[in-house]
Design an enzyme around this catalytic site. Structure first.
Site, PDB file in Angstrom:
ATOM      1  N   HIS A 147       0.809  -1.231   0.000  1.00 19.20           N
ATOM      2  CA  HIS A 147       0.000   0.000   0.000  1.00 19.20           C
ATOM      3  C   HIS A 147       0.841   1.279   0.000  1.00 19.20           C
ATOM      4  O   HIS A 147       0.549   2.232   0.729  1.00 19.20           O
ATOM      5  CB  HIS A 147      -0.952  -0.003   1.197  1.00 19.20           C
ATOM      6  CG  HIS A 147      -2.024  -1.044   1.128  1.00 19.20           C
ATOM      7  ND1 HIS A 147      -2.550  -1.504  -0.054  1.00 19.20           N
ATOM      8  CD2 HIS A 147      -2.671  -1.728   2.124  1.00 19.20           C
ATOM      9  CE1 HIS A 147      -3.482  -2.414   0.197  1.00 19.20           C
ATOM     10  NE2 HIS A 147      -3.565  -2.578   1.497  1.00 19.20           N
ATOM     11  N   HIS A 218      -9.528   1.653   1.372  1.00 21.29           N
ATOM     12  CA  HIS A 218      -9.436   0.470   2.228  1.00 21.29           C
ATOM     13  C   HIS A 218     -10.437   0.535   3.384  1.00 21.29           C
ATOM     14  O   HIS A 218     -10.080   0.362   4.554  1.00 21.29           O
ATOM     15  CB  HIS A 218      -8.020   0.309   2.780  1.00 21.29           C
ATOM     16  CG  HIS A 218      -7.653  -1.100   3.129  1.00 21.29           C
ATOM     17  ND1 HIS A 218      -8.470  -1.921   3.884  1.00 21.29           N
ATOM     18  CD2 HIS A 218      -6.568  -1.841   2.831  1.00 21.29           C
ATOM     19  CE1 HIS A 218      -7.879  -3.091   4.040  1.00 21.29           C
ATOM     20  NE2 HIS A 218      -6.724  -3.076   3.406  1.00 21.29           N
ATOM     21  N   GLU A 356     -11.638  -4.228  -2.152  1.00 26.05           N
ATOM     22  CA  GLU A 356     -10.928  -3.087  -2.731  1.00 26.05           C
ATOM     23  C   GLU A 356     -10.840  -3.220  -4.249  1.00 26.05           C
ATOM     24  O   GLU A 356     -10.261  -4.180  -4.761  1.00 26.05           O
ATOM     25  CB  GLU A 356      -9.518  -2.991  -2.155  1.00 26.05           C
ATOM     26  CG  GLU A 356      -9.461  -2.914  -0.640  1.00 26.05           C
ATOM     27  CD  GLU A 356      -8.154  -3.480  -0.102  1.00 26.05           C
ATOM     28  OE1 GLU A 356      -7.139  -2.756  -0.178  1.00 26.05           O
ATOM     29  OE2 GLU A 356      -8.142  -4.632   0.358  1.00 26.05           O
TER      30      GLU A 356
END
Length: 391
Positions: A147, A218, A356
């Protein structure tokens, strides 16, 4: 008398969720009232988000319509809460989060509700090559980068502008070299509550140097409400015939594998928990579901219909539509009861899930996957919708 009027309007907005929209002249109350409570008795206080992080002002923002209301903080561009009517018309907060900016900042799980970037999901060993030059992202997930590295977009303060009662725009300029990524990247993310009770997520970016981009959100969801317990009885359908198998570090091996005759088959609706304890190498690697699904092209209004999921207690159903080719399904396997959420509950094991929208994990190192390269002069633009209804 003025205080009584303010309190009355706030009470109507909070506890009579089905009433008519508050008139425009009273709209600031939704944002500035000292206390805003949902059906789970969680309390969001504006003052708990009124702080400074990295020298920038942090705030709490509200957008919505009469049936769907969302709060955000510009610390991490985060979705803090999302109030949805259940089958009895009662508002339920379906997003797991904290009641303060400090809660998000100090959480052992850094991604609750966050806008994710520059690159969502994992990059093997944090390395990628562009135009013959190798780049290194700090490792923050074992031997890999996750991420966007150690200080991804979840840990920066975004500029925020509420353009109307339904729309909030976050913007951020990620400087050349931030977390090892090349190029000055200008990012804009627009969150909108639509008339059809969707939360629209629109992502845009430009760069002055070739780079890579894969943006997502998220949010951790529990459609029975934060603090309501396990998500294993939620009914889930994912419109994907294949998924991308991973190694022990959750890096794809490059294969697109059929879900048929595997625990990953959600082509028809099943509970999340139905096959999650099956003896399967992929489930072992992910400690449950933590895998990317290859969307099969089922369309609605020109978008990929990615998933349909329903809360077994609330009757709340969420449909996901996206321009993205993939969907990461995470079943809350790493939740460890270490954080106290806004409802007062703990983030217990598998009490929230994430779905996601995305390009595939490790795309820069997987030549068969769709590219996430963005060049100077090009514009990154993608849209996803999370639409809510009641069964």
């Amino acid at each position: 008398m003025k205080n009584i009027q303010i309190a009355a309007v706030a009470m109507l907005a909070l506890f009579q969720f089905s009433c008519k929209d508050i008139k425009k002249e009273n709209a600031p109350l939704k944002e500035n009232a000292d206390k805003i409570a949902d059906s789970a008795q969680t309390v969001l206080e504006t003052k708990n988000f009124d702080t400074i992080i990295d020298g920038k002002k942090v705030n709490l923002y509200w957008i919505g319509n009469k049936d769907l209301k969302a709060s955000f903080t510009n610390y991490g561009g985060r979705l803090v809460s999302l109030l949805v009517k259940d089958k009895n018309g009662k508002p339920v907060d379906v997003v797991v989060g904290f009641n303060s900016a400090k809660g998000f900042k100090n959480s052992t799980e850094p991604y609750f509700g966050a806008t994710i970037g520059r690159v969502g999901n994992r990059i093997a060993k944090g390395k990628f090559t562009l135009e013959g030059k190798q780049y290194q992202v700090p490792l923050n997930n074992g031997k890999n980068a996750l991420h966007g590295g150690v200080k991804g977009f979840q840990d920066v303060v975004w500029d925020a502008e509420k353009t109307n009662e339904n729309t909030l725009v976050f913007s951020y300029v990620s400087p050349d070299g931030e977390q090892g990524f090349p190029g000055n990247l200008k990012v804009k993310v627009t969150y909108t509550i639509t008339d059809d009770n969707s939360i629209k997520m629109e992502y845009e970016a430009t760069t002055d140097k070739t780079t890579i981009v894969n943006l997502t959100n998220h949010a951790f969801f529990n459609l029975n409400g934060e603090g309501s317990g396990t998500i294993l009885n939620h009914q889930l359908q994912i419109y994907a015939n294949e998924f991308t198998p991973v190694d022990e570090g959750l890096i794809p091996n490059g294969e697109l594998k059929s879900v048929k005759n595997t625990p990953f088959d959600f082509t028809s609706q099943h509970t999340i928990g139905e096959k999650i304890e099956t003896k399967d190498e992929q489930l072992k690697f992910g400690k449950g579901y933590d895998h990317n699904y290859v969307l099969n092209g089922t369309k609605k209004n020109g978008l990929n219909h990615a998933a349909t999921i329903s809360g077994d207690q609330s009757g709340i159903t969420m449909d996901i539509f996206t321009q993205e080719p993939g969907l990461q399904f995470y079943s809350g396997n790493f939740m460890q009861s270490k954080n106290t959420m806004k409802s007062g509950s703990k983030d217990d094991f598998r009490t929230a899930f994430a779905l996601e929208t995305q390009h595939f994990p490790d795309a820069p190192n997987q030549p068969k996957f769709a590219s996430i390269v963005l060049k100077a002069g090009q514009k990154y633009h993608t849209v996803s919708y999370y639409q809510f209804s009641v069964k």
